[in-house]
Design a protein around this motif. Structure first.
Motif, PDB file in Angstrom:
ATOM      1  N   PHE A  55       7.935  -7.748  -7.043  1.00 34.09           N
ATOM      2  CA  PHE A  55       7.282  -7.998  -5.768  1.00 34.09           C
ATOM      3  C   PHE A  55       7.050  -9.499  -5.631  1.00 34.09           C
ATOM      4  CE2 PHE A  55       6.111  -3.789  -7.165  1.00 34.09           C
ATOM      5  CZ  PHE A  55       6.212  -3.015  -6.018  1.00 34.09           C
ATOM      6  N   SER A  56       7.348 -10.040  -4.440  1.00 32.60           N
ATOM      7  CA  SER A  56       7.067 -11.449  -4.183  1.00 32.60           C
ATOM      8  C   SER A  56       7.017 -11.681  -2.684  1.00 32.60           C
ATOM      9  CB  SER A  56       8.120 -12.359  -4.826  1.00 32.60           C
ATOM     10  OG  SER A  56       9.340 -12.275  -4.137  1.00 32.60           O
ATOM     11  N   LEU A  57       6.412 -12.774  -2.302  1.00 36.78           N
ATOM     12  CA  LEU A  57       6.265 -13.107  -0.893  1.00 36.78           C
ATOM     13  C   LEU A  57       7.609 -13.168  -0.186  1.00 36.78           C
ATOM     14  CD1 LEU A  57       4.451 -13.994   1.449  1.00 36.78           C
ATOM     15  CD2 LEU A  57       4.644 -16.333   0.619  1.00 36.78           C
ATOM     16  N   TYR A  58       8.627 -13.684  -0.867  1.00 36.46           N
ATOM     17  CA  TYR A  58       9.932 -13.859  -0.253  1.00 36.46           C
ATOM     18  C   TYR A  58      10.910 -12.749  -0.627  1.00 36.46           C
ATOM     19  CZ  TYR A  58       7.746 -18.391   0.206  1.00 36.46           C
ATOM     20  OH  TYR A  58       6.856 -19.396   0.480  1.00 36.46           O
ATOM     21  N   GLY A  59      10.423 -11.694  -1.242  1.00 36.11           N
ATOM     22  CA  GLY A  59      11.275 -10.601  -1.678  1.00 36.11           C
ATOM     23  C   GLY A  59      11.672  -9.689  -0.532  1.00 36.11           C
ATOM     24  N   ARG A  60      12.599  -8.827  -0.818  1.00 35.94           N
ATOM     25  CA  ARG A  60      13.062  -7.830   0.143  1.00 35.94           C
ATOM     26  C   ARG A  60      13.274  -6.519  -0.592  1.00 35.94           C
ATOM     27  NH1 ARG A  60      11.201 -10.903   2.818  1.00 35.94           N
ATOM     28  NH2 ARG A  60      12.088 -12.327   4.305  1.00 35.94           N
ATOM     29  N   GLY A  61      13.006  -5.418   0.113  1.00 39.06           N
ATOM     30  CA  GLY A  61      13.327  -4.107  -0.428  1.00 39.06           C
ATOM     31  C   GLY A  61      12.137  -3.271  -0.861  1.00 39.06           C
ATOM     32  N   ASN A  62      10.925  -3.783  -0.775  1.00 42.58           N
ATOM     33  CA  ASN A  62       9.760  -3.010  -1.204  1.00 42.58           C
ATOM     34  C   ASN A  62       8.901  -2.508  -0.047  1.00 42.58           C
ATOM     35  OD1 ASN A  62      10.224  -3.227  -4.020  1.00 42.58           O
ATOM     36  ND2 ASN A  62       9.482  -5.330  -3.949  1.00 42.58           N
ATOM     37  N   LEU A  63       9.128  -3.009   1.145  1.00 46.26           N
ATOM     38  CA  LEU A  63       8.263  -2.694   2.286  1.00 46.26           C
ATOM     39  C   LEU A  63       8.195  -1.197   2.555  1.00 46.26           C
ATOM     40  CD1 LEU A  63       6.488  -3.730   4.583  1.00 46.26           C
ATOM     41  CD2 LEU A  63       8.558  -3.984   5.963  1.00 46.26           C
ATOM     42  N   ALA A  64       9.323  -0.530   2.639  1.00 46.50           N
ATOM     43  CA  ALA A  64       9.338   0.896   2.977  1.00 46.50           C
ATOM     44  C   ALA A  64       8.667   1.751   1.905  1.00 46.50           C
ATOM     45  CB  ALA A  64      10.778   1.367   3.189  1.00 46.50           C
ATOM     46  N   ASP A  65       8.865   1.402   0.644  1.00 40.48           N
ATOM     47  CA  ASP A  65       8.338   2.231  -0.448  1.00 40.48           C
ATOM     48  C   ASP A  65       6.906   1.888  -0.846  1.00 40.48           C
ATOM     49  OD1 ASP A  65      10.779   3.553  -0.600  1.00 40.48           O
ATOM     50  OD2 ASP A  65      11.561   2.190  -2.128  1.00 40.48           O
ATOM     51  N   PHE A  66       6.474   0.630  -0.627  1.00 38.23           N
ATOM     52  CA  PHE A  66       5.166   0.199  -1.120  1.00 38.23           C
ATOM     53  C   PHE A  66       4.268  -0.424  -0.056  1.00 38.23           C
ATOM     54  CE2 PHE A  66       7.852   0.473  -4.813  1.00 38.23           C
ATOM     55  CZ  PHE A  66       7.028   1.109  -5.735  1.00 38.23           C
ATOM     56  N   GLY A  67       4.756  -0.493   1.185  1.00 35.93           N
ATOM     57  CA  GLY A  67       3.940  -1.024   2.270  1.00 35.93           C
ATOM     58  C   GLY A  67       3.873  -2.538   2.333  1.00 35.93           C
ATOM     59  N   VAL A  77       5.956  -8.062 -11.587  1.00 36.25           N
ATOM     60  CA  VAL A  77       6.997  -7.153 -12.058  1.00 36.25           C
ATOM     61  C   VAL A  77       6.273  -5.898 -12.522  1.00 36.25           C
ATOM     62  CG1 VAL A  77       8.871  -6.774 -13.692  1.00 36.25           C
ATOM     63  CG2 VAL A  77       8.453  -9.075 -12.783  1.00 36.25           C
ATOM     64  N   CYS A  78       6.680  -4.757 -11.981  1.00 37.03           N
ATOM     65  CA  CYS A  78       5.987  -3.502 -12.270  1.00 37.03           C
ATOM     66  C   CYS A  78       6.977  -2.408 -12.660  1.00 37.03           C
ATOM     67  CB  CYS A  78       5.216  -3.029 -11.036  1.00 37.03           C
ATOM     68  SG  CYS A  78       3.945  -4.164 -10.470  1.00 37.03           S
ATOM     69  N   ARG A  79       6.475  -1.514 -13.486  1.00 38.02           N
ATOM     70  CA  ARG A  79       7.186  -0.275 -13.763  1.00 38.02           C
ATOM     71  C   ARG A  79       6.706   0.710 -12.693  1.00 38.02           C
ATOM     72  NH1 ARG A  79       9.383   0.760 -18.460  1.00 38.02           N
ATOM     73  NH2 ARG A  79       7.953  -0.601 -19.574  1.00 38.02           N
ATOM     74  N   VAL A  80       7.633   1.379 -12.029  1.00 36.86           N
ATOM     75  CA  VAL A  80       7.280   2.285 -10.942  1.00 36.86           C
ATOM     76  C   VAL A  80       7.833   3.672 -11.228  1.00 36.86           C
ATOM     77  CG1 VAL A  80       7.213   0.395  -9.260  1.00 36.86           C
ATOM     78  CG2 VAL A  80       9.327   1.723  -9.551  1.00 36.86           C
ATOM     79  N   LEU A 100       3.769  -5.270 -15.438  1.00 36.60           N
ATOM     80  CA  LEU A 100       4.319  -5.892 -16.641  1.00 36.60           C
ATOM     81  C   LEU A 100       4.103  -7.405 -16.647  1.00 36.60           C
ATOM     82  CD1 LEU A 100       7.686  -3.919 -16.703  1.00 36.60           C
ATOM     83  CD2 LEU A 100       5.608  -3.441 -18.015  1.00 36.60           C
ATOM     84  N   TRP A 101       4.290  -8.032 -15.501  1.00 36.60           N
ATOM     85  CA  TRP A 101       4.115  -9.486 -15.350  1.00 36.60           C
ATOM     86  C   TRP A 101       3.338  -9.764 -14.077  1.00 36.60           C
ATOM     87  CZ3 TRP A 101       5.143 -13.543 -18.479  1.00 36.60           C
ATOM     88  CH2 TRP A 101       6.006 -13.330 -19.561  1.00 36.60           C
ATOM     89  N   GLN A 102       2.410 -10.689 -14.159  1.00 34.83           N
ATOM     90  CA  GLN A 102       1.709 -11.235 -12.998  1.00 34.83           C
ATOM     91  C   GLN A 102       1.924 -12.736 -13.054  1.00 34.83           C
ATOM     92  OE1 GLN A 102      -1.868  -8.006 -13.384  1.00 34.83           O
ATOM     93  NE2 GLN A 102      -2.358 -10.121 -13.667  1.00 34.83           N
ATOM     94  N   VAL A 103       2.356 -13.306 -11.931  1.00 35.43           N
ATOM     95  CA  VAL A 103       2.681 -14.733 -11.889  1.00 35.43           C
ATOM     96  C   VAL A 103       1.977 -15.374 -10.705  1.00 35.43           C
ATOM     97  CG1 VAL A 103       4.545 -16.426 -11.721  1.00 35.43           C
ATOM     98  CG2 VAL A 103       4.965 -14.221 -12.876  1.00 35.43           C
TER      99      VAL A 103
END
Length: 190
Positions: A55-67, A77-80, A100-103
């Motif tokens: 997940f990141s501010l400039y990422g793509r692909g998580n909106l539909a599954d995670f809001g 970085v997460c295990r889902v 797993l990771w927080q940055v």
């Protein structure tokens, strides 16, 4: 060590990227955005597969599954896992099983803002926490001493990385530096 490779590759890829700005400030912001994108891409490459999400501010692909594309930090970085609703007509949805990771990234060259970023990370549950800051121009030892944490959390791996400020990327000879907080002090990671 994996974090060293991720950071090195992200920084090197960003230096090679064509980034433009209309002023020195906008160029520095564009370079910082490019670095965040490159870093998220490196995490995605290392943690690939259905069970991981970056997940990141400039990422793509998580909106539909995670809001949203971003959760609580600049990059996570997460295990889902997928689950099903308890309704008669079952619907599949996704949940975060483990962080797993927080940055957090702060390239302002203000040590107070780096402390604020570290405080945000301490509130999270990931085992691996990383703050990336702009390298101080002088007194690196004082910078590290200031950022020493009074108490380490058992099982937590806290990292600090410094890179040159984005405005200096063309003429700065300094390299990426990484430390891990262990035994009450920052220890260099190679």
């Amino acid at each position: 060590m994996i974090i060293h490779d991720i950071l090195r590759d992200s920084y090197q890829n960003t230096l090679k990227a064509l980034v433009m700005g209309t002023s020195p400030e906008s160029l520095a912001r564009a370079r910082e955005r490019a670095f965040v994108k490159a870093l998220a891409t490196q995490f995605e490459a290392r943690y690939e597969g259905e069970e991981f999400r970056t997940f990141s501010l400039y990422g793509r692909g998580n909106l539909a599954d995670f809001g949203g594309e971003q959760l609580l930090f600049d990059i996570e970085v997460c295990r889902v896992a997928s689950a099903s609703s308890a309704q008669r007509k079952k619907e599949t949805f996704y949940v975060v099983r483990e962080a797993l990771w927080q940055v957090e990234i702060d390239l302002s060259q203000d040590w107070r803002r780096v402390v604020f970023a570290m405080n945000r990370l301490r509130c999270g549950a990931a085992e691996n926490k990383l703050v990336i800051a702009a390298a101080p121009r002088t007194a690196q030892d004082n910078f590290l001493k200031t950022l020493e944490q009074p108490d380490a959390v058992p099982g937590e791996k806290f990292y600090l990385a410094t890179i040159p400020h984005p405005r200096d990327w063309e003429d700065d000879e300094e390299t990426l530096m990484i430390w891990q907080f262990a035994e009450g002090e920052w220890q260099a990671v190679t």
